[in-house]
Design an enzyme around this catalytic site. Structure first.
Site, PDB file in Angstrom:
ATOM      1  N   LYS A   1       0.257   3.876   7.169  1.00 25.47           N
ATOM      2  CA  LYS A   1      -0.270   5.179   5.375  1.00 25.47           C
ATOM      3  C   LYS A   1       0.238   6.477   5.669  1.00 25.47           C
ATOM      4  O   LYS A   1       0.645   7.088   6.682  1.00 25.47           O
ATOM      5  CB  LYS A   1      -1.922   5.315   6.024  1.00 25.47           C
TER       6      LYS A   1
ATOM      7  N   SER B   1       0.903  -1.334   0.575  1.00 22.79           N
ATOM      8  CA  SER B   1       0.417  -0.041   0.195  1.00 22.79           C
ATOM      9  C   SER B   1       0.959   1.313   0.010  1.00 22.79           C
ATOM     10  O   SER B   1       0.120   2.604  -0.248  1.00 22.79           O
ATOM     11  CB  SER B   1      -0.518  -0.050   1.201  1.00 22.79           C
TER      12      SER B   1
END
Length: 166
Positions: A83, A40
């Site tokens: 993230k 990610s």
């Protein structure tokens, strides 16, 4: 003889508890080494990269847009996710996927952050589970340690155009 052995055992346990508390405080408040997994955050962080995460920023509310953070997963509290912070409370963020023709926007509620992976096509992030409470942030990644050829501070977001300043 028994008294001597008991005394040594008690001293050993005392030192173990003392150093254990010091280690806990260091990892909880200062930071630690984290091995990242998953696609990610590519290309910024690859699978199996080793990074240093400092924890003081979250305690002093110094997290800013563009920072990469380690967060308790909203979907699975036993795991952590990595993230990038796209929006802070009160910020207007694009809540749709980059491929969507019609773009939708929303405001980040008080006490929350909006998180997205750098690999927008292969990231489960706030576009799926919504804004994340600030209290789930565990630390801010500030340095890549491994592989050695990538050692240093992390690069800027390849998705800088997703930051809205309204």
């Amino acid at each position: 003889m028994l008294r001597h052995a008991l005394g040594k055992t008690c001293r050993f346990l005392g030192y173990t508890v003392q150093y254990g508390c010091m280690a806990h405080c260091a990892f909880e408040y200062l930071g630690g080494v984290v091995v990242c997994s998953g696609p990610s955050m590519e290309p910024t962080i690859q699978n199996s990269d080793v990074v240093f995460s400092e924890n003081l920023s979250r305690h002093f509310y110094c997290i800013r847009k563009g920072d990469i953070v380690i967060v308790k997963s909203p979907n699975d509290p036993k795991s952590n996710i990595c993230k990038r912070v796209i929006g802070l409370e009160g910020d207007k963020v694009c809540t749709s996927n980059p491929s969507d023709f019609l773009k939708s926007h929303s405001y980040v509620p008080k006490g929350h952050v909006w998180l997205e992976g750098d690999n927008l096509r292969n990231s489960t992030d706030s576009r799926c589970y919504g804004p994340v409470p600030y209290g789930l942030i565990r630390g801010r990644i500030c340095l890549k340690l491994w592989p050695l050829n990538d050692f240093g501070f992390l690069r800027a977001s390849p998705n800088g155009h997703r930051f809205l300043d309204d």
